[in-house]
Design an enzyme around this catalytic site. Structure first.
Site, PDB file in Angstrom:
ATOM      1  N   GLY A 187       0.817  -1.207   0.000  1.00  0.00           N
ATOM      2  CA  GLY A 187       0.000   0.000   0.000  1.00  0.00           C
ATOM      3  C   GLY A 187       0.847   1.252   0.000  1.00  0.00           C
ATOM      4  O   GLY A 187       0.585   2.203  -0.754  1.00  0.00           O
ATOM      5  N   ASP A 188       1.869   1.289   0.834  1.00  0.00           N
ATOM      6  CA  ASP A 188       2.793   2.424   0.876  1.00  0.00           C
ATOM      7  C   ASP A 188       3.546   2.572  -0.448  1.00  0.00           C
ATOM      8  O   ASP A 188       3.669   3.668  -0.993  1.00  0.00           O
ATOM      9  CB  ASP A 188       3.824   2.236   1.994  1.00  0.00           C
ATOM     10  CG  ASP A 188       3.235   2.441   3.382  1.00  0.00           C
ATOM     11  OD1 ASP A 188       2.111   2.959   3.483  1.00  0.00           O
ATOM     12  OD2 ASP A 188       3.906   2.083   4.358  1.00  0.00           O
ATOM     13  N   LEU A 189       4.063   1.456  -0.939  1.00  0.00           N
ATOM     14  CA  LEU A 189       4.904   1.503  -2.125  1.00  0.00           C
ATOM     15  C   LEU A 189       4.104   1.872  -3.369  1.00  0.00           C
ATOM     16  O   LEU A 189       4.536   2.705  -4.175  1.00  0.00           O
ATOM     17  CB  LEU A 189       5.606   0.158  -2.322  1.00  0.00           C
ATOM     18  CG  LEU A 189       6.528  -0.271  -1.171  1.00  0.00           C
ATOM     19  CD1 LEU A 189       7.025  -1.689  -1.379  1.00  0.00           C
ATOM     20  CD2 LEU A 189       7.711   0.685  -1.040  1.00  0.00           C
ATOM     21  N   SER A 192       3.145   5.516  -3.406  1.00  0.00           N
ATOM     22  CA  SER A 192       4.288   6.348  -3.786  1.00  0.00           C
ATOM     23  C   SER A 192       4.522   6.328  -5.285  1.00  0.00           C
ATOM     24  O   SER A 192       4.835   7.356  -5.899  1.00  0.00           O
ATOM     25  CB  SER A 192       5.547   5.877  -3.061  1.00  0.00           C
ATOM     26  OG  SER A 192       5.525   6.242  -1.694  1.00  0.00           O
ATOM     27  N   GLN A 219      -4.060   5.413  -0.462  1.00  0.00           N
ATOM     28  CA  GLN A 219      -3.524   4.052  -0.383  1.00  0.00           C
ATOM     29  C   GLN A 219      -4.596   3.026  -0.728  1.00  0.00           C
ATOM     30  O   GLN A 219      -4.312   2.023  -1.381  1.00  0.00           O
ATOM     31  CB  GLN A 219      -2.977   3.784   1.023  1.00  0.00           C
ATOM     32  CG  GLN A 219      -1.683   4.517   1.336  1.00  0.00           C
ATOM     33  CD  GLN A 219      -1.257   4.323   2.787  1.00  0.00           C
ATOM     34  OE1 GLN A 219      -1.971   4.702   3.692  1.00  0.00           O
ATOM     35  NE2 GLN A 219      -0.097   3.743   2.992  1.00  0.00           N
TER      36      GLN A 219
END
Length: 416
Positions: A187-189, A192, A219
């Site tokens: 989710g973070d990656l 980004s 996200q």
């Protein structure tokens, strides 16, 4: 064009990097990974990225393992991986002086990236509506758990929140077992990555029209976009995606198979690849066996379970991962399922520059490289992640023209 046509010339040369984004100034007001990774991508491609941290409450991934012992202290390699090639400025955005300096930096910037909950910077008088008055060309990227609009926009969110509410968690794992989160912060990656794409699109628009805009990244949205065919399988057939382990919803053979020293992925499901595979393992007649001679027949779950899978397991069990990869070569989609140490040692990964040396605590630490390969970009040595406030003088003097007296006063007040 940049927001200030002269800021490339007035900036200290030490603040500029080479690369396709050279001269683009980014204010990175993010922490952890969803945001720092996005800014790192831009920094790797040559942007001047200024990471802004609260001097009393810096990015807490500075304490995340693994730690590199410098002899005097310990430095986080986790933090270094996502904050390399950046400049470090410490700035208290709750103070009047800090807000004033931040607005001045915004006037010099092309891009701002933040990952606060929507509304946090607005309460400080530093939201997009405030900052675009300082710089109409500003590209303002906000990464959050649920985005800037919708009934859940103010909810706190982490990577697992995105995996849970975006549907991916419910699909992962094995049949008949509880769902399993994806084994990385997807989710973070992914947020980004989408932010970087949106930022570059908005920057192109700002260069063309002179008008900046908000890049709004959720996200949850990012994770949902990774669920492949799950949405249309439901909207068309009312089929709810569920854990399948290493199997594909309908393509077979296409998954994990054991071999002499581990496991491989095999995806030779087409008639062409199936015929090559049968010949490769000395049984070409299996390609014309009437039970499994077409792709449609091999897709059948029972046929796959009783005929195809046992055949592949018998073939593969005689060979190691390396042997199977060598046999398959460029002819069949077969890949060893590698542990991370095997991946790092992979000659192809090395040749692609996917493991790079970054200075951490006085020594080079191999870490993830940038997957984006541009033919016109020359590889350059990576700069270390900044210490807290390391570049206060370079940035505040180089970009804003502050003298030693002003800088000392800001330090005495705890603003920087």
């Amino acid at each position: 064009m940049p927001s200030d046509p002269d800021h490339r010339e007035t900036a200290d040369p030490a603040l500029r990097r080479g690369g396709p984004l050279a001269g683009v100034v980014v204010l990175d007001v993010t922490r952890v990974v969803a945001g720092p990774f996005c800014a790192m991508i831009l920094a790797d491609m040559g942007a001047t990225v200024i990471k802004i941290e609260n001097p009393k409450d810096p990015d807490y991934t500075r304490t995340f393992p693994p730690m590199v012992d410098t002899g005097e202290n310990e430095v986080s390699a986790f933090y270094a991986q996502y904050n390399r090639n950046k400049l470090g400025v410490s700035l208290d955005l709750r103070s009047a002086e800090g807000k004033d300096l931040f607005r001045k930096l915004v006037r010099k910037a092309d891009i701002l990236i933040e990952n606060f909950r929507p509304g946090v910077l607005d309460k400080l008088g530093l939201g997009y509506d405030d900052l675009r008055l300082e710089n109409p060309r500003l590209v303002y990227a906000g990464i959050s758990g649920f985005g800037r609009s919708g009934p859940n926009s103010k909810r706190p969110g982490y990577d697992n929140s995105g995996q849970a509410t975006g549907g991916l968690w419910s699909m992962n794992g094995y049949p008949g077992q509880p769902p399993v989160r994806v084994g990385t912060i997807i989710g973070d990656l992914s947020a980004s990555l989408y932010a970087a794409i949106g930022i570059l699109a908005a920057l192109r628009e700002a260069e063309r029209t002179g008008a900046g805009q908000v890049v709004d990244i959720s996200q949850q949205d990012a994770v949902l976009s990774l669920t492949e065919s799950a949405v249309v399988r439901y909207t068309v057939d009312k089929e709810i995606a569920s854990p399948l382990g290493n199997d594909h919803p309908f393509v077979r053979p296409y998954g994990q198979f054991p071999c002499a020293d581990g496991y491989v992925f095999f995806g030779g499901y087409t008639d062409k690849f199936w015929a090559i595979t049968c010949a490769l393992f000395g049984e070409p007649g299996m390609a014309t066996d009437p039970r499994i001679d077409t792709m449609e027949k091999r897709f059948d779950p029972e046929v796959s379970k009783t005929i195809v899978t046992p055949l592949l397991e018998r073939w593969f069990s005689r060979h190691t991962k390396a042997e199977l990869e060598a046999m398959a070569g460029d002819d069949v989609p077969l890949s060893a399922i590698k542990s991370i140490d095997e991946v790092i040692a992979d000659p192809h990964i090395q040749a692609r520059g996917m493991i790079v040396d970054v200075p951490v605590g006085g020594r080079d630490v191999p870490m993830l490289g940038l997957p984006i390969k541009l033919s016109g970009a020359k590889p350059a040595p990576h700069a270390p992640a900044p210490a807290l406030g390391e570049h206060n003088v370079a940035v505040l003097r180089g970009l804003l023209g502050l003298d030693d007296t002003a800088l000392a006063a800001l330090g005495d007040k705890g603003v920087i």
